[in-house]
Motif scaffolding. Structure first.
Motif, PDB file in Angstrom:
ATOM      1  N   UNK A  26      42.627  46.294  35.282  1.00 36.33           N
ATOM      2  CA  UNK A  26      43.300  46.459  33.985  1.00 36.33           C
ATOM      3  C   UNK A  26      42.982  45.339  33.003  1.00 36.33           C
ATOM      4  N   UNK A  27      42.801  44.154  33.497  1.00 42.62           N
ATOM      5  CA  UNK A  27      42.548  43.006  32.619  1.00 42.62           C
ATOM      6  C   UNK A  27      41.052  42.734  32.432  1.00 42.62           C
ATOM      7  N   UNK A  28      40.216  43.599  32.976  1.00 44.68           N
ATOM      8  CA  UNK A  28      38.754  43.440  32.883  1.00 44.68           C
ATOM      9  C   UNK A  28      38.315  42.062  33.376  1.00 44.68           C
ATOM     10  N   UNK A  29      38.904  41.645  34.494  1.00 49.55           N
ATOM     11  CA  UNK A  29      38.553  40.355  35.091  1.00 49.55           C
ATOM     12  C   UNK A  29      37.094  40.418  35.556  1.00 49.55           C
ATOM     13  N   UNK A  30      36.297  39.421  35.163  1.00 52.60           N
ATOM     14  CA  UNK A  30      34.882  39.410  35.543  1.00 52.60           C
ATOM     15  C   UNK A  30      34.583  38.437  36.672  1.00 52.60           C
ATOM     16  N   UNK A  31      35.475  37.434  36.875  1.00 55.27           N
ATOM     17  CA  UNK A  31      35.258  36.434  37.921  1.00 55.27           C
ATOM     18  C   UNK A  31      36.593  36.078  38.576  1.00 55.27           C
ATOM     19  N   UNK A  32      36.543  35.817  39.878  1.00 56.86           N
ATOM     20  CA  UNK A  32      37.709  35.305  40.605  1.00 56.86           C
ATOM     21  C   UNK A  32      37.322  33.950  41.168  1.00 56.86           C
ATOM     22  N   UNK A  33      38.130  32.945  40.849  1.00 58.57           N
ATOM     23  CA  UNK A  33      37.847  31.569  41.259  1.00 58.57           C
ATOM     24  C   UNK A  33      39.168  30.839  41.450  1.00 58.57           C
ATOM     25  N   UNK A  34      39.303  29.971  42.446  1.00 60.01           N
ATOM     26  CA  UNK A  34      38.357  29.664  43.496  1.00 60.01           C
ATOM     27  C   UNK A  34      38.519  30.613  44.682  1.00 60.01           C
ATOM     28  N   UNK A  35      37.448  30.882  45.326  1.00 60.61           N
ATOM     29  CA  UNK A  35      37.434  31.717  46.515  1.00 60.61           C
ATOM     30  C   UNK A  35      37.194  30.781  47.694  1.00 60.61           C
ATOM     31  N   UNK A  36      38.099  30.769  48.647  1.00 63.38           N
ATOM     32  CA  UNK A  36      37.959  29.828  49.757  1.00 63.38           C
ATOM     33  C   UNK A  36      37.511  30.538  51.029  1.00 63.38           C
ATOM     34  N   UNK A  37      38.442  31.000  51.816  1.00 66.77           N
ATOM     35  CA  UNK A  37      38.059  31.479  53.140  1.00 66.77           C
ATOM     36  C   UNK A  37      38.155  32.985  53.314  1.00 66.77           C
ATOM     37  N   UNK A  38      38.161  33.736  52.226  1.00 64.79           N
ATOM     38  CA  UNK A  38      38.163  35.193  52.331  1.00 64.79           C
ATOM     39  C   UNK A  38      37.617  35.740  51.030  1.00 64.79           C
ATOM     40  N   UNK A  39      37.352  37.015  51.000  1.00 65.88           N
ATOM     41  CA  UNK A  39      36.932  37.645  49.749  1.00 65.88           C
ATOM     42  C   UNK A  39      37.717  38.936  49.586  1.00 65.88           C
ATOM     43  N   UNK A  40      37.698  39.454  48.380  1.00 67.51           N
ATOM     44  CA  UNK A  40      38.440  40.657  48.064  1.00 67.51           C
ATOM     45  C   UNK A  40      37.485  41.849  48.041  1.00 67.51           C
ATOM     46  N   UNK A  41      37.623  42.714  49.023  1.00 68.28           N
ATOM     47  CA  UNK A  41      36.815  43.928  49.057  1.00 68.28           C
ATOM     48  C   UNK A  41      37.346  44.881  47.995  1.00 68.28           C
ATOM     49  N   UNK A  42      36.470  45.606  47.372  1.00 67.40           N
ATOM     50  CA  UNK A  42      36.882  46.612  46.406  1.00 67.40           C
ATOM     51  C   UNK A  42      37.030  46.108  44.986  1.00 67.40           C
ATOM     52  N   UNK A  43      36.799  44.829  44.754  1.00 67.02           N
ATOM     53  CA  UNK A  43      36.893  44.281  43.406  1.00 67.02           C
ATOM     54  C   UNK A  43      35.473  44.057  42.891  1.00 67.02           C
ATOM     55  N   UNK A  44      35.203  44.566  41.697  1.00 65.11           N
ATOM     56  CA  UNK A  44      33.857  44.423  41.129  1.00 65.11           C
ATOM     57  C   UNK A  44      33.607  43.042  40.547  1.00 65.11           C
ATOM     58  N   UNK A  45      34.669  42.285  40.278  1.00 63.04           N
ATOM     59  CA  UNK A  45      34.520  40.954  39.681  1.00 63.04           C
ATOM     60  C   UNK A  45      33.697  40.052  40.599  1.00 63.04           C
ATOM     61  N   UNK A  46      32.920  39.170  39.983  1.00 59.57           N
ATOM     62  CA  UNK A  46      32.181  38.170  40.755  1.00 59.57           C
ATOM     63  C   UNK A  46      33.180  37.206  41.372  1.00 59.57           C
ATOM     64  N   UNK A  47      33.073  37.026  42.670  1.00 58.69           N
ATOM     65  CA  UNK A  47      33.985  36.141  43.381  1.00 58.69           C
ATOM     66  C   UNK A  47      33.223  34.842  43.669  1.00 58.69           C
ATOM     67  N   UNK A  48      33.765  33.725  43.191  1.00 56.63           N
ATOM     68  CA  UNK A  48      33.060  32.447  43.211  1.00 56.63           C
ATOM     69  C   UNK A  48      33.711  31.497  44.211  1.00 56.63           C
ATOM     70  N   UNK A  49      32.901  31.028  45.166  1.00 55.69           N
ATOM     71  CA  UNK A  49      33.375  30.045  46.145  1.00 55.69           C
ATOM     72  C   UNK A  49      33.422  28.660  45.507  1.00 55.69           C
ATOM     73  N   UNK A  50      34.272  27.801  46.058  1.00 56.94           N
ATOM     74  CA  UNK A  50      34.306  26.400  45.646  1.00 56.94           C
ATOM     75  C   UNK A  50      34.294  25.542  46.886  1.00 56.94           C
ATOM     76  N   UNK A  51      33.366  24.593  46.927  1.00 57.38           N
ATOM     77  CA  UNK A  51      33.292  23.625  48.019  1.00 57.38           C
ATOM     78  C   UNK A  51      33.457  22.245  47.384  1.00 57.38           C
TER      79      UNK A  51
END
Length: 186
Positions: A26-51
């Motif tokens: 709904x919010x047209x989210x394009x990125x999810x940050x920070x991504x640590x130890x899992x990811x979200x299946x089914x989301x088209x947004x780019x999921x970005x890890x942080x180390x």
């Protein structure tokens, strides 16, 4: 501009549910940050890890075995995914190459910054002297020599090096600066 869902700020920290899918869509989210130890299946947004760092490799004595194992497992998964990974320094990127030379993730450096612009604009010489005086860093209206250390008080930050440097200054007869530490204790 990309819309970024920062998981630290929302009600969806650490869980996957239909609400997150709905919000991202709904919010047209394009990125999810920070991504640590899992990811979200089914989301088209780019999921970005942080180390943040690889100190558990460089200074293993500072971390319990369980923490070293957890970090190693999480970082290995992140670096072997095709998702982008952010690190906060060139040094961290170098350590990634050292400990994970064949990773698949695209690694980018985004250094930490302090946003203090408003405070700096409000700082006048009189206000600066007032603050320094409140912390006993002035004598007769003049600023005493001081060393500012903002690091957290964690073993791997190596505050002992400051103590050793002060001892060396003292043995050479140098003026001893006051030490101002502002890092969190935990």
């Amino acid at each position: 501009w990309h819309k970024i869902l920062d998981r630290r700020l929302g009600p969806v920290i650490g869980k996957f549910d239909a609400d997150l899918l709905r919000i991202a869509h709904n919010q047209a989210i394009t990125h999810i940050f920070p991504l640590h130890d899992f990811h979200y299946a089914g989301i088209r947004a780019t999921q970005v890890h942080w180390i943040p760092d690889l100190q558990h490799f460089k200074l293993p004595e500072c971390f319990p075995a369980s923490e070293r194992n957890h970090r190693s497992r999480v970082y290995h998964r992140a670096l072997n995914s095709k998702r982008p990974t952010l690190v906060s320094s060139q040094n961290a990127k170098f350590h990634l190459q050292e400990f994970h030379p064949n990773h698949r993730s695209q690694v980018s450096v985004v250094p930490f910054i302090s946003d203090i612009e408003d405070e700096i604009r409000q700082l006048t010489p009189d206000r600066e002297l007032e603050i320094l005086s409140r912390h006993e860093l002035t004598t007769e209206g003049k600023v005493k020599p001081f060393l500012y250390i903002p690091n957290q008080f964690w073993k791997h930050k190596n505050h002992i090096v400051v103590v050793k440097a002060l001892a060396e200054l003292r043995s050479n007869g140098a003026v001893m600066p006051h030490i101002v530490c502002t890092g969190a204790m935990s």
